[in-house]
Motif scaffolding. Structure first.
Motif, short mmCIF file in Angstrom:
data_model
loop_
_atom_site.label_atom_id
_atom_site.label_comp_id
_atom_site.label_asym_id
_atom_site.label_seq_id
_atom_site.Cartn_x
_atom_site.Cartn_y
_atom_site.Cartn_z
N GLY A 99 0.81 -1.21 0.00
CA GLY A 99 0.00 0.00 0.00
C GLY A 99 0.84 1.26 0.00
O GLY A 99 0.76 2.08 -0.91
N CYS A 100 1.69 1.42 1.02
CA CYS A 100 2.46 2.66 1.18
C CYS A 100 3.94 2.50 0.84
O CYS A 100 4.67 3.48 0.77
CB CYS A 100 2.33 3.18 2.61
N GLY A 101 4.40 1.26 0.66
CA GLY A 101 5.81 1.03 0.32
C GLY A 101 6.74 0.97 1.50
O GLY A 101 7.96 0.83 1.32
N GLU A 102 6.20 1.07 2.72
CA GLU A 102 7.06 1.01 3.91
C GLU A 102 7.83 -0.30 3.95
O GLU A 102 7.30 -1.36 3.63
CB GLU A 102 6.22 1.14 5.19
N VAL A 103 9.10 -0.22 4.34
CA VAL A 103 9.95 -1.39 4.53
C VAL A 103 10.22 -1.53 6.02
O VAL A 103 10.71 -0.60 6.65
CB VAL A 103 11.29 -1.26 3.77
N ILE A 104 9.86 -2.69 6.56
CA ILE A 104 10.05 -2.95 7.98
C ILE A 104 11.10 -4.04 8.12
O ILE A 104 10.97 -5.11 7.52
CB ILE A 104 8.72 -3.42 8.63
N SER A 105 12.15 -3.77 8.89
CA SER A 105 13.19 -4.76 9.17
C SER A 105 12.76 -5.57 10.39
O SER A 105 12.38 -4.99 11.41
CB SER A 105 14.53 -4.09 9.44
N VAL A 106 12.82 -6.90 10.26
CA VAL A 106 12.38 -7.79 11.33
C VAL A 106 13.56 -8.66 11.74
O VAL A 106 14.20 -9.29 10.89
CB VAL A 106 11.20 -8.68 10.87
N ASP A 107 13.85 -8.71 13.05
CA ASP A 107 14.94 -9.54 13.56
C ASP A 107 14.71 -11.00 13.25
O ASP A 107 13.57 -11.49 13.28
CB ASP A 107 15.08 -9.37 15.08
N GLU A 108 15.79 -11.71 12.98
CA GLU A 108 15.70 -13.11 12.60
C GLU A 108 15.03 -13.97 13.66
O GLU A 108 14.42 -14.98 13.34
CB GLU A 108 17.08 -13.67 12.26
N GLU A 109 15.11 -13.57 14.94
CA GLU A 109 14.51 -14.36 16.02
C GLU A 109 13.01 -14.50 15.82
O GLU A 109 12.42 -15.49 16.24
CB GLU A 109 14.80 -13.74 17.38
N GLU A 110 12.37 -13.51 15.22
CA GLU A 110 10.92 -13.56 15.01
C GLU A 110 10.53 -14.63 14.00
O GLU A 110 9.38 -15.03 13.94
CB GLU A 110 10.39 -12.20 14.61
N ALA A 111 11.48 -15.08 13.21
CA ALA A 111 11.20 -16.12 12.22
C ALA A 111 11.57 -17.51 12.73
O ALA A 111 11.49 -18.48 11.99
CB ALA A 111 11.97 -15.83 10.93
#
Length: 144
Positions: A99-111
């Motif tokens: 929608g807005c193009g925002e890029v969110i970085s997510v720590d590997e632990e969340e995966a």
């Protein structure tokens, strides 16, 4: 992928692999650090603010060298050119809002649960290249 070596280590890594430490390489690595996530064209524009004589082919070649040395990584955050980011800091993957193009970085632990599920299949993912496209909460709320 390990964190990016400190400044003296990356200089040594270049020399050990037979590469010279050039002002252009230092400027390009600095631009990637400063910009966070940037396409080669964005890196070029940033570097040209300091050195107007650098060209696009130098930026592309240098990004390939720096990636080969493990100093930067690329991900595909759009249908455009790859986006580069420094390996300094945390290993992360990306969420990109359509929608807005925002890029969110997510720590590997969340995966971790996802990575564990893949491990049962005998597969080890490269999270640094993982990009998940969808809609952020703000954009999803707009469409409701």
């Amino acid at each position: 992928m390990p964190d990016r070596p400190e400044s003296t280590d990356w200089r040594a890594a270049l020399r050990e692999k037979g590469y010279r430490l050039t002002p252009q390489r230092e400027l390009i690595l600095g631009a990637v650090d400063e910009l966070g996530h940037a396409t080669p064209d964005e890196v070029l524009a940033h570097v040209q603010q300091t050195v107007s004589t650098i060209n696009a082919s130098t930026v592309y070649r240098t990004l390939e060298v720096l990636e080969g040395l493990g100093l930067v990584r690329h991900a595909h955050l759009s249908d455009r050119a790859p986006t580069y980011h420094s390996t300094r800091g945390h290993v992360h993957f990306h969420l990109v809002c359509r929608g807005c193009g925002e890029v969110i970085s997510v720590d590997e632990e969340e995966a971790a649960p996802f990575v564990a599920a893949l491990a049962t299949r005998g597969f080890v993912p490269d999270l640094g290249h993982l990009t998940v496209f969808g809609r952020c909460a703000a954009c999803e709320g707009e469409s409701s």
